[in-house]
Write a protein that holds these residues in place. Structure first.
Motif, PDB file in Angstrom:
ATOM      1  N   SER A   9     -15.011 -12.206  33.504  1.00  0.00           N
ATOM      2  CA  SER A   9     -13.763 -12.966  33.551  1.00  0.00           C
ATOM      3  C   SER A   9     -13.121 -12.878  34.930  1.00  0.00           C
ATOM      4  O   SER A   9     -12.462 -13.826  35.371  1.00  0.00           O
ATOM      5  N   GLU A  10     -13.313 -11.745  35.624  1.00  0.00           N
ATOM      6  CA  GLU A  10     -12.731 -11.605  36.954  1.00  0.00           C
ATOM      7  C   GLU A  10     -13.415 -12.525  37.964  1.00  0.00           C
ATOM      8  O   GLU A  10     -12.770 -13.008  38.899  1.00  0.00           O
ATOM      9  N   GLU A  11     -14.697 -12.776  37.758  1.00  0.00           N
ATOM     10  CA  GLU A  11     -15.373 -13.757  38.616  1.00  0.00           C
ATOM     11  C   GLU A  11     -14.792 -15.144  38.389  1.00  0.00           C
ATOM     12  O   GLU A  11     -14.625 -15.930  39.332  1.00  0.00           O
ATOM     13  N   LEU A  12     -14.477 -15.440  37.134  1.00  0.00           N
ATOM     14  CA  LEU A  12     -13.837 -16.726  36.825  1.00  0.00           C
ATOM     15  C   LEU A  12     -12.485 -16.818  37.510  1.00  0.00           C
ATOM     16  O   LEU A  12     -12.154 -17.845  38.123  1.00  0.00           O
ATOM     17  N   ARG A  13     -11.706 -15.747  37.440  1.00  0.00           N
ATOM     18  CA  ARG A  13     -10.390 -15.760  38.070  1.00  0.00           C
ATOM     19  C   ARG A  13     -10.513 -15.955  39.585  1.00  0.00           C
ATOM     20  O   ARG A  13      -9.766 -16.735  40.191  1.00  0.00           O
ATOM     21  N   SER A  14     -11.474 -15.267  40.186  1.00  0.00           N
ATOM     22  CA  SER A  14     -11.678 -15.361  41.627  1.00  0.00           C
ATOM     23  C   SER A  14     -12.108 -16.778  42.027  1.00  0.00           C
ATOM     24  O   SER A  14     -11.595 -17.350  43.003  1.00  0.00           O
ATOM     25  N   ASN A  15     -13.054 -17.341  41.264  1.00  0.00           N
ATOM     26  CA  ASN A  15     -13.518 -18.697  41.564  1.00  0.00           C
ATOM     27  C   ASN A  15     -12.398 -19.715  41.396  1.00  0.00           C
ATOM     28  O   ASN A  15     -12.282 -20.680  42.167  1.00  0.00           O
ATOM     29  N   LEU A  16     -11.587 -19.496  40.377  1.00  0.00           N
ATOM     30  CA  LEU A  16     -10.486 -20.415  40.101  1.00  0.00           C
ATOM     31  C   LEU A  16      -9.483 -20.413  41.250  1.00  0.00           C
ATOM     32  O   LEU A  16      -9.028 -21.473  41.709  1.00  0.00           O
ATOM     33  N   ARG A  17      -9.143 -19.243  41.722  1.00  0.00           N
ATOM     34  CA  ARG A  17      -8.179 -19.159  42.818  1.00  0.00           C
ATOM     35  C   ARG A  17      -8.743 -19.737  44.108  1.00  0.00           C
ATOM     36  O   ARG A  17      -7.999 -20.278  44.950  1.00  0.00           O
ATOM     37  N   ALA A  18     -10.066 -19.653  44.252  1.00  0.00           N
ATOM     38  CA  ALA A  18     -10.696 -20.146  45.485  1.00  0.00           C
ATOM     39  C   ALA A  18     -10.653 -21.666  45.578  1.00  0.00           C
ATOM     40  O   ALA A  18     -10.710 -22.223  46.697  1.00  0.00           O
ATOM     41  N   ILE A  19     -10.565 -22.350  44.445  1.00  0.00           N
ATOM     42  CA  ILE A  19     -10.571 -23.821  44.484  1.00  0.00           C
ATOM     43  C   ILE A  19      -9.168 -24.401  44.337  1.00  0.00           C
ATOM     44  O   ILE A  19      -9.019 -25.626  44.239  1.00  0.00           O
ATOM     45  N   ASN A  20      -8.141 -23.576  44.327  1.00  0.00           N
ATOM     46  CA  ASN A  20      -6.779 -24.077  44.197  1.00  0.00           C
ATOM     47  C   ASN A  20      -6.450 -25.063  45.315  1.00  0.00           C
ATOM     48  O   ASN A  20      -6.816 -24.853  46.483  1.00  0.00           O
ATOM     49  N   HIS A  21      -5.800 -26.165  44.940  1.00  0.00           N
ATOM     50  CA  HIS A  21      -5.389 -27.231  45.853  1.00  0.00           C
ATOM     51  C   HIS A  21      -6.540 -28.107  46.349  1.00  0.00           C
ATOM     52  O   HIS A  21      -6.306 -29.014  47.143  1.00  0.00           O
ATOM     53  N   LYS A  22      -7.767 -27.846  45.854  1.00  0.00           N
ATOM     54  CA  LYS A  22      -8.882 -28.705  46.242  1.00  0.00           C
ATOM     55  C   LYS A  22      -8.885 -29.960  45.369  1.00  0.00           C
ATOM     56  O   LYS A  22      -8.140 -30.074  44.396  1.00  0.00           O
ATOM     57  N   SER A  23      -9.766 -30.891  45.736  1.00  0.00           N
ATOM     58  CA  SER A  23      -9.887 -32.122  44.963  1.00  0.00           C
ATOM     59  C   SER A  23     -10.383 -31.791  43.541  1.00  0.00           C
ATOM     60  O   SER A  23     -11.175 -30.856  43.356  1.00  0.00           O
ATOM     61  N   TYR A  24      -9.954 -32.578  42.582  1.00  0.00           N
ATOM     62  CA  TYR A  24     -10.198 -32.275  41.163  1.00  0.00           C
ATOM     63  C   TYR A  24     -11.664 -32.010  40.812  1.00  0.00           C
ATOM     64  O   TYR A  24     -11.962 -31.114  40.021  1.00  0.00           O
ATOM     65  N   PRO A  25     -12.648 -32.747  41.381  1.00  0.00           N
ATOM     66  CA  PRO A  25     -14.045 -32.487  41.016  1.00  0.00           C
ATOM     67  C   PRO A  25     -14.517 -31.057  41.282  1.00  0.00           C
ATOM     68  O   PRO A  25     -15.515 -30.622  40.704  1.00  0.00           O
ATOM     69  N   ALA A  26     -13.799 -30.296  42.110  1.00  0.00           N
ATOM     70  CA  ALA A  26     -14.193 -28.904  42.369  1.00  0.00           C
ATOM     71  C   ALA A  26     -14.100 -28.049  41.103  1.00  0.00           C
ATOM     72  O   ALA A  26     -14.725 -26.982  41.020  1.00  0.00           O
ATOM     73  N   TYR A  27     -13.348 -28.507  40.127  1.00  0.00           N
ATOM     74  CA  TYR A  27     -13.275 -27.794  38.843  1.00  0.00           C
ATOM     75  C   TYR A  27     -14.657 -27.635  38.213  1.00  0.00           C
ATOM     76  O   TYR A  27     -14.904 -26.706  37.456  1.00  0.00           O
ATOM     77  N   LYS A  28     -15.579 -28.562  38.518  1.00  0.00           N
ATOM     78  CA  LYS A  28     -16.895 -28.526  37.886  1.00  0.00           C
ATOM     79  C   LYS A  28     -17.672 -27.267  38.254  1.00  0.00           C
ATOM     80  O   LYS A  28     -18.610 -26.880  37.540  1.00  0.00           O
ATOM     81  N   THR A  29     -17.296 -26.610  39.326  1.00  0.00           N
ATOM     82  CA  THR A  29     -17.982 -25.373  39.713  1.00  0.00           C
ATOM     83  C   THR A  29     -17.686 -24.232  38.732  1.00  0.00           C
ATOM     84  O   THR A  29     -18.353 -23.196  38.765  1.00  0.00           O
ATOM     85  N   LEU A  30     -16.701 -24.420  37.862  1.00  0.00           N
ATOM     86  CA  LEU A  30     -16.340 -23.354  36.914  1.00  0.00           C
ATOM     87  C   LEU A  30     -17.236 -23.353  35.675  1.00  0.00           C
ATOM     88  O   LEU A  30     -17.186 -22.401  34.883  1.00  0.00           O
ATOM     89  N   ALA A  31     -18.014 -24.424  35.472  1.00  0.00           N
ATOM     90  CA  ALA A  31     -18.853 -24.493  34.274  1.00  0.00           C
ATOM     91  C   ALA A  31     -19.727 -23.254  34.176  1.00  0.00           C
ATOM     92  O   ALA A  31     -20.370 -22.847  35.148  1.00  0.00           O
ATOM     93  N   GLY A  32     -19.726 -22.637  32.999  1.00  0.00           N
ATOM     94  CA  GLY A  32     -20.516 -21.429  32.799  1.00  0.00           C
ATOM     95  C   GLY A  32     -19.975 -20.593  31.665  1.00  0.00           C
ATOM     96  O   GLY A  32     -19.041 -20.990  30.956  1.00  0.00           O
ATOM     97  N   SER A  33     -20.576 -19.416  31.482  1.00  0.00           N
ATOM     98  CA  SER A  33     -20.182 -18.472  30.439  1.00  0.00           C
ATOM     99  C   SER A  33     -19.570 -17.237  31.075  1.00  0.00           C
ATOM    100  O   SER A  33     -20.103 -16.698  32.058  1.00  0.00           O
ATOM    101  N   TYR A  34     -18.461 -16.772  30.463  1.00  0.00           N
ATOM    102  CA  TYR A  34     -17.722 -15.654  31.039  1.00  0.00           C
ATOM    103  C   TYR A  34     -17.368 -14.647  29.958  1.00  0.00           C
ATOM    104  O   TYR A  34     -16.858 -15.015  28.892  1.00  0.00           O
ATOM    105  N   SER A  35     -17.638 -13.403  30.252  1.00  0.00           N
ATOM    106  CA  SER A  35     -17.324 -12.336  29.301  1.00  0.00           C
ATOM    107  C   SER A  35     -15.861 -11.930  29.432  1.00  0.00           C
ATOM    108  O   SER A  35     -15.396 -11.593  30.524  1.00  0.00           O
ATOM    109  N   PHE A  36     -15.163 -11.982  28.295  1.00  0.00           N
ATOM    110  CA  PHE A  36     -13.786 -11.510  28.236  1.00  0.00           C
ATOM    111  C   PHE A  36     -13.701 -10.236  27.390  1.00  0.00           C
ATOM    112  O   PHE A  36     -12.720  -9.988  26.709  1.00  0.00           O
ATOM    113  N   GLY A  37     -14.750  -9.436  27.437  1.00  0.00           N
ATOM    114  CA  GLY A  37     -14.753  -8.186  26.683  1.00  0.00           C
ATOM    115  C   GLY A  37     -15.170  -8.396  25.245  1.00  0.00           C
ATOM    116  O   GLY A  37     -16.357  -8.354  24.900  1.00  0.00           O
ATOM    117  N   LYS A  38     -14.218  -8.693  24.384  1.00  0.00           N
ATOM    118  CA  LYS A  38     -14.502  -8.848  22.956  1.00  0.00           C
ATOM    119  C   LYS A  38     -15.079 -10.227  22.623  1.00  0.00           C
ATOM    120  O   LYS A  38     -15.591 -10.438  21.529  1.00  0.00           O
TER     121      LYS A  38
END
Length: 579
Positions: A9-38
């Motif tokens: 989940s921390e990788e997701l948070r890091s990736n999300l912050r890295a694309i802030n203010h970018k063009s909307y299609p950059a959201y597609k880089t978030l596609a994937g599976s993320y462990s949130f513990g439980k």
């Protein structure tokens, strides 16, 4: 998921912050599976624009963490009831957070299937051998078409964890409430099995509330009059959990429902029509159970009919048109009702539900005077009155019929129920005495037969298959589907009208029918197969692979949309017959 390796989940948070203010299609880089513990969060499909359909997400928790007793999902009926319950809990939580994250277009929307009064298998929640999965949609936030990462971070790290915590873990679930849900499902299944053993076509428990809140609401009417069975029709089931349950058992055969206007005839028939589905606790119709193959029939002026043998009801047309392979783009009321019955027989229905008010008059009956004036050989229509008894005695197909003006059906009825201020009264014996003083109309006709020849269907359609160049090759695009509420959908450039398929109760069932038709066009379109074989093949896929089997052509995890619900075989046939 599309073979994604799981990240944290921390990788997701890091990736999300890295694309802030970018063009909307950059959201597609978030596609994937993320462990949130439980649990695991899957971002399966990212929308291309904040104004487009929301992004598809899912969460899944392993059984050892979710903790629901295995007995609660060990049978099909228990599993469906538990899945339905979890969807409703997740929806209540998600609704609190919907649009709490701000932005343009559909930013901040959080949606999951909105379940009605019926309990239906859906893709929104799936309990597999290993996991509990909930599928939903999220509008990824943007300012204009610029990514607003902090708002999405609130959704993924603050809102969704609460939804999961409050819905997917047994230790957070009201135990007694859930136990009642499972017990109700087991009791409903028990009644259905007992009805088969006792030759009962439908059952309405004492205390049931049949009237609905309004014409546009399916919730029970407050202060509605509780139903009570007449003693002569009373049946008592000994349920595994509820114990003894008394109610009215409508046995197989021909049953009439009569009574004055506004006394509850159509209300009773509507309850029986919906009784093919199980209902949630508090609906008032939890114990209104109808033969699961029951089919509501009506006249349907203007519908398309293709290669249907309606000769059981219509013969010797003046224009010489073949009624054994009848085709029309604009059926009359009588012709459409004849076709609906024949198609229902092909679909395996063993109970027909008919309301005189929505039937073609000349299809239902011809009175004595009309028979004297217009001889049988001059009338191509054999009315339902003359076929109903043979349908039961020769084919085991029962009928429950609401009549308000035609007394001829009294002569063939096995049971006659009068609705009086929403209460049922058995008037069979009194009526049989009265009709002794009235002449018996023509209530039989020669030449009874069931359609035997299987009908071919052309699924090629008029839409040209389109190919798109991707990578180093052309990829065939799937036909686009668009649902228009519960009553219609389009596939490619073709529209299908289902407004008179009255036992479709949820727009997600309509969406599934669109997927089924597309799947059939893709897989059987060039084989000129018969409609029965196609529907049986589709039904087998649904039974073995579930709803995912017909929408996930590549069999890739993550390609299953959240908004599908299981239709019955009868509705699948109805869809294909109208194509």
């Amino acid at each position: 998921m599309k073979n994604f390796s799981k990240k944290t989940s921390e990788e997701l948070r890091s990736n999300l912050r890295a694309i802030n203010h970018k063009s909307y299609p950059a959201y597609k880089t978030l596609a994937g599976s993320y462990s949130f513990g439980k649990y695991t969060l899957n971002i399966e499909h990212v929308q291309g624009d904040p104004f487009a359909a929301p992004s598809r997400l899912s969460v899944e928790a392993e059984h050892k963490i979710a903790g629901f007793p295995a007995s609660y999902y060990g049978t099909k009926w228990n599993k469906t009831a538990l899945e339905d319950y979890l969807i409703r809990r997740f929806h209540r939580q998600a609704d609190k957070f919907c649009f709490q994250a701000k932005g343009s277009g559909k930013s901040g929307i959080i949606t999951v299937s909105r379940c009605g009064q019926e309990i239906i298998e859906r893709t929104a929640c799936e309990i597999t051998a290993d996991n509990v999965i909930v599928r939903f949609e999220v509008g990824f936030p943007a300012n204009g078409r610029t990514i607003n990462a902090p708002e999405l971070e609130k959704i993924l790290f603050d809102f969704i964890p609460v939804c999961v915590e409050q819905s997917l873990y047994y230790d957070k679930t009201p135990k007694q409430e859930l136990e009642k849900i499972i017990f109700l499902a087991e009791d409903q299944y028990f009644i259905r099995e007992e009805m088969k053993k006792q030759d009962i076509a439908a059952f309405i428990a004492d205390g049931s509330i049949l009237p609905r809140e309004s014409g546009v609401s399916d919730r029970p009417l407050k202060d509605g009059i509780p139903f009570h069975s007449p003693e002569t029709m009373a049946v008592t089931f000994h349920l595994p959990h509820k114990g003894n349950l008394r109610g009215m058992g409508i046995r197989k055969g021909i049953t009439l429902i009569v009574g004055g206007g506004y006394h509850g005839k159509s209300t009773l028939l509507k309850a029986l029509e919906r009784g093919v589905y199980d209902h949630i606790a508090g609906d008032g119709r939890e114990y209104v159970i109808t033969d699961e193959t029951a089919l509501k029939l009506r006249a349907e002026d203007g519908r398309k009919i293709t290669n249907t043998d309606i000769s059981l009801f219509i013969n010797h047309l003046p224009n010489g048109k073949d009624t054994e392979r009848f085709c029309t783009l604009d059926a009359s009321g009588s012709t459409s009702q004849a076709a609906n019955i024949v198609e229902g027989i092909e679909a395996g229905s063993k109970l027909l539900l008919i309301d005189e008010d929505t039937s073609a008059t000349n299809f239902m009956v011809r009175d004595e005077l009309m028979q004297r004036i217009v001889a049988r050989e001059k009338e191509p229509i054999t009315p339902f009155l003359e076929r109903a008894k043979d349908l039961y005695e020769e084919a085991g197909i029962s009928t429950i019929l609401v009549v308000g003006s035609c007394g001829s059906y009294f002569h063939i009825a096995d049971k006659i129920i009068q609705m009086d201020s929403y209460q049922a009264v058995d008037i069979t014996d009194e009526t049989k005495e009265i009709i002794k003083n009235y002449p018996i109309p023509a209530i039989s006709a020669p030449g009874f037969h069931l359609p035997s020849e299987r009908r071919r269907i052309d699924l090629s359609g008029s839409v040209q298959k389109r190919k798109t160049y991707r990578g180093n090759s052309y990829v065939e695009e799937r036909l686009k589907i668009k649902r228009m509420g519960k009553t219609a959908f389009s596939i490619g450039k073709e529209n299908l009208d289902l407004r008179y398929v009255e036992q479709l109760v949820d727009e997600e069932q309509t969406q599934t029918l669109a997927y089924l038709l597309r799947y059939a066009k893709e897989n059987y379109g060039d084989k000129n197969a018969d409609i029965t074989s196609i529907v049986k093949a589709l039904d087998n896929i649904l039974k073995t692979k579930g709803l995912a089997g017909i929408c996930n052509k590549e069999n890739i995890p993550g390609n299953v949309p959240s908004g599908l619900a299981m239709p019955r075989v009868q509705e699948i046939f109805a869809c294909f017959n109208r194509y």
